[in-house]
Design a protein around this motif. Structure first.
Motif, PDB file in Angstrom:
ATOM      1  N   VAL A 128       0.811  -1.222   0.000  1.00  0.00           N
ATOM      2  CA  VAL A 128       0.000   0.000   0.000  1.00  0.00           C
ATOM      3  C   VAL A 128       0.847   1.276   0.000  1.00  0.00           C
ATOM      4  O   VAL A 128       0.310   2.374  -0.012  1.00  0.00           O
ATOM      5  CB  VAL A 128      -0.969   0.030   1.206  1.00  0.00           C
ATOM      6  CG1 VAL A 128      -1.868  -1.186   1.197  1.00  0.00           C
ATOM      7  CG2 VAL A 128      -0.224   0.132   2.535  1.00  0.00           C
ATOM      8  N   SER A 129       2.161   1.136   0.020  1.00  0.00           N
ATOM      9  CA  SER A 129       3.024   2.320   0.065  1.00  0.00           C
ATOM     10  C   SER A 129       2.991   3.058  -1.275  1.00  0.00           C
ATOM     11  O   SER A 129       2.660   2.457  -2.304  1.00  0.00           O
ATOM     12  CB  SER A 129       4.461   1.885   0.389  1.00  0.00           C
ATOM     13  OG  SER A 129       4.989   1.095  -0.666  1.00  0.00           O
ATOM     14  N   PRO A 130       3.323   4.348  -1.260  1.00  0.00           N
ATOM     15  CA  PRO A 130       3.802   5.109  -0.098  1.00  0.00           C
ATOM     16  C   PRO A 130       2.700   5.821   0.678  1.00  0.00           C
ATOM     17  O   PRO A 130       2.939   6.305   1.780  1.00  0.00           O
ATOM     18  CB  PRO A 130       4.734   6.133  -0.737  1.00  0.00           C
ATOM     19  CG  PRO A 130       4.098   6.413  -2.067  1.00  0.00           C
ATOM     20  CD  PRO A 130       3.493   5.112  -2.520  1.00  0.00           C
ATOM     21  N   ALA A 131       1.503   5.891   0.117  1.00  0.00           N
ATOM     22  CA  ALA A 131       0.464   6.724   0.730  1.00  0.00           C
ATOM     23  C   ALA A 131      -0.463   5.961   1.667  1.00  0.00           C
ATOM     24  O   ALA A 131      -1.265   6.572   2.370  1.00  0.00           O
ATOM     25  CB  ALA A 131      -0.373   7.400  -0.365  1.00  0.00           C
ATOM     26  N   GLY A 132      -0.363   4.629   1.691  1.00  0.00           N
ATOM     27  CA  GLY A 132      -1.280   3.841   2.501  1.00  0.00           C
ATOM     28  C   GLY A 132      -0.842   3.723   3.948  1.00  0.00           C
ATOM     29  O   GLY A 132       0.170   4.283   4.373  1.00  0.00           O
ATOM     30  N   LYS A 133      -1.626   2.960   4.715  1.00  0.00           N
ATOM     31  CA  LYS A 133      -1.324   2.731   6.122  1.00  0.00           C
ATOM     32  C   LYS A 133      -1.690   1.297   6.485  1.00  0.00           C
ATOM     33  O   LYS A 133      -2.570   0.687   5.868  1.00  0.00           O
ATOM     34  CB  LYS A 133      -2.128   3.686   7.015  1.00  0.00           C
ATOM     35  CG  LYS A 133      -1.705   5.126   6.943  1.00  0.00           C
ATOM     36  CD  LYS A 133      -2.457   5.985   7.951  1.00  0.00           C
ATOM     37  CE  LYS A 133      -3.919   6.164   7.576  1.00  0.00           C
ATOM     38  NZ  LYS A 133      -4.624   7.118   8.455  1.00  0.00           N
ATOM     39  N   VAL A 134      -1.010   0.783   7.500  1.00  0.00           N
ATOM     40  CA  VAL A 134      -1.333  -0.529   8.052  1.00  0.00           C
ATOM     41  C   VAL A 134      -1.461  -0.402   9.554  1.00  0.00           C
ATOM     42  O   VAL A 134      -0.569   0.150  10.218  1.00  0.00           O
ATOM     43  CB  VAL A 134      -0.263  -1.586   7.705  1.00  0.00           C
ATOM     44  CG1 VAL A 134      -0.622  -2.935   8.343  1.00  0.00           C
ATOM     45  CG2 VAL A 134      -0.113  -1.741   6.196  1.00  0.00           C
ATOM     46  N   TYR A 135      -2.581  -0.894  10.087  1.00  0.00           N
ATOM     47  CA  TYR A 135      -2.768  -1.001  11.528  1.00  0.00           C
ATOM     48  C   TYR A 135      -2.595  -2.473  11.901  1.00  0.00           C
ATOM     49  O   TYR A 135      -3.349  -3.327  11.427  1.00  0.00           O
ATOM     50  CB  TYR A 135      -4.165  -0.552  11.939  1.00  0.00           C
ATOM     51  CG  TYR A 135      -4.545   0.853  11.525  1.00  0.00           C
ATOM     52  CD1 TYR A 135      -3.723   1.940  11.817  1.00  0.00           C
ATOM     53  CD2 TYR A 135      -5.739   1.091  10.850  1.00  0.00           C
ATOM     54  CE1 TYR A 135      -4.084   3.225  11.456  1.00  0.00           C
ATOM     55  CE2 TYR A 135      -6.109   2.372  10.484  1.00  0.00           C
ATOM     56  CZ  TYR A 135      -5.281   3.438  10.787  1.00  0.00           C
ATOM     57  OH  TYR A 135      -5.635   4.709  10.417  1.00  0.00           O
ATOM     58  N   ALA A 136      -1.625  -2.775  12.739  1.00  0.00           N
ATOM     59  CA  ALA A 136      -1.401  -4.144  13.205  1.00  0.00           C
ATOM     60  C   ALA A 136      -2.005  -4.254  14.601  1.00  0.00           C
ATOM     61  O   ALA A 136      -1.425  -3.778  15.581  1.00  0.00           O
ATOM     62  CB  ALA A 136       0.088  -4.457  13.231  1.00  0.00           C
ATOM     63  N   VAL A 137      -3.186  -4.865  14.676  1.00  0.00           N
ATOM     64  CA  VAL A 137      -3.991  -4.835  15.899  1.00  0.00           C
ATOM     65  C   VAL A 137      -3.760  -6.087  16.737  1.00  0.00           C
ATOM     66  O   VAL A 137      -3.825  -7.211  16.229  1.00  0.00           O
ATOM     67  CB  VAL A 137      -5.482  -4.706  15.555  1.00  0.00           C
ATOM     68  CG1 VAL A 137      -6.323  -4.639  16.827  1.00  0.00           C
ATOM     69  CG2 VAL A 137      -5.725  -3.484  14.679  1.00  0.00           C
ATOM     70  N   GLU A 138      -3.504  -5.885  18.014  1.00  0.00           N
ATOM     71  CA  GLU A 138      -3.376  -6.983  18.966  1.00  0.00           C
ATOM     72  C   GLU A 138      -4.020  -6.591  20.285  1.00  0.00           C
ATOM     73  O   GLU A 138      -4.034  -5.413  20.650  1.00  0.00           O
ATOM     74  CB  GLU A 138      -1.898  -7.339  19.203  1.00  0.00           C
ATOM     75  CG  GLU A 138      -1.426  -8.570  18.448  1.00  0.00           C
ATOM     76  CD  GLU A 138      -2.234  -9.811  18.795  1.00  0.00           C
ATOM     77  OE1 GLU A 138      -2.741  -9.917  19.923  1.00  0.00           O
ATOM     78  OE2 GLU A 138      -2.379 -10.674  17.910  1.00  0.00           O
ATOM     79  N   ILE A 139      -4.546  -7.588  20.992  1.00  0.00           N
ATOM     80  CA  ILE A 139      -5.110  -7.321  22.317  1.00  0.00           C
ATOM     81  C   ILE A 139      -4.088  -7.544  23.420  1.00  0.00           C
ATOM     82  O   ILE A 139      -4.313  -7.154  24.564  1.00  0.00           O
ATOM     83  CB  ILE A 139      -6.363  -8.173  22.591  1.00  0.00           C
ATOM     84  CG1 ILE A 139      -6.011  -9.656  22.560  1.00  0.00           C
ATOM     85  CG2 ILE A 139      -7.468  -7.846  21.613  1.00  0.00           C
ATOM     86  CD1 ILE A 139      -7.109 -10.538  23.118  1.00  0.00           C
TER      87      ILE A 139
END
Length: 212
Positions: free
Chosen positions: A79-90
Motif C-alpha cells: 500500500v506504500s507510499p500513501a497507505g497505512k497498516v494497523y497491526a492490531v493486537e489485544i
C-alpha cells in the motif's frame, strides 16, 4: 531433530493454557515460538495472500490479531507510499515484536494498535481492508467484535478472513474453537457483508473476501 508440520506445531500448544477472554489465549512469548516458525510462515503463503487481496497504493489495511506481525511488512509494501497498516493486537506484549519488524524494514506507515476483546480500537474510520488470518476462532464474542469493526470501515471496504476447515483444525475436538465458512458468512450477513470472492488458496483453510 524432526521438523514438525505447521499443523502439529499449533496443535502442540492447543492445551498449553485454559481458555481465557480470548479463547485458548496464551502469553505472547509462547505464541511467537509458533507464529514465527519458518515452516508455518511458508505455509501461510504471504505473497499469494497479499496478491489475492488486490491492494492498491494508498489503501488502509487493518491486520486484526496480527500476532508477531508476519503479514505487516508485506501489507505495508503493497500500500506504500500513501497507505497505512494497523497491526492490531489485544496483548500488549506482541507490540514490541511488531515494532521490531517495522523498524528492521524501515517502514513508517504501519503501526501497532492495542485493541480490546470486543473492539479493535482503530485510530480512525478509514479502513479499506480488514484482515484476519487464523484469528476469528480465537475471538469469544465474534458477533460483537464484527459489529464494532464495521464502525472503522469505509463504505466500500472489504473484510478478508482465513480460518481452518473443521477437519483440518488443530482444535477440531473443541467446538468453541472451530468457525466454519458458513457460520462466518451468517455473521457477516448480519453486519451487511456478503461473500465477493471465495479463494481456494489453501488445502486446509477457507479464504473468503466479503464486501457490502
Amino acid at each position: 531433530m524432526r521438523i514438525l508440520s505447521a499443523l502439529s506445531i499449533v496443535a502442540s500448544f492447543a492445551t498449553f493454557a485454559p481458555a481465557g477472554p480470548q479463547i485458548a489465549s496464551r502469553p505472547a512469548g509462547d505464541w511467537v515460538k509458533v507464529l514465527d516458525n519458518p515452516e508455518r510462515i511458508a505455509a501461510m503463503r504471504i505473497p499469494d495472500v497479499v496478491a489475492a487481496l488486490n491492494l492498491r497504493q494508498g489503501d488502509v489495511v487493518a491486520d486484526l490479531g496480527a500476532g508477531s506481525g508476519p503479514f505487516v511488512v508485506a501489507f505495508a509494501n503493497a500500500v506504500s507510499p500513501a497507505g497505512k497498516v494497523y497491526a492490531v493486537e489485544i496483548d500488549k506484549d506482541f507490540l514490541p515484536f511488531i515494532e521490531a519488524r517495522l523498524k528492521a524494514a524501515g517502514l513508517t506507515h504501519a503501526r501497532p494498535v492495542l485493541g480490546e476483546f470486543t473492539d479493535p480500537k482503530l485510530p480512525a474510520r478509514d479502513v479499506d481492508v480488514a484482515f484476519m488470518h487464523d484469528v476469528l476462532h480465537h475471538i469469544e464474542q465474534r458477533e460483537a467484535y464484527l459489529k464494532n469493526l464495521v464502525r472503522y470501515l469505509k463504505p466500500d471496504a472489504r473484510i478478508a478472513i482465513i480460518d481452518y476447515n473443521q477437519a483440518n483444525s488443530p482444535h477440531s475436538g473443541d467446538a468453541k474453537l472451530v468457525v466454519s465458512k458458513e457460520r462466518a458468512t451468517a455473521w457477516m450477513a448480519a453486519i451487511g457483508f456478503k461473500p465477493v470472492e471465495d479463494l481456494k488458496l489453501f488445502p486446509d483453510k477457507w479464504f473468503v473476501i466479503y464486501g457490502r
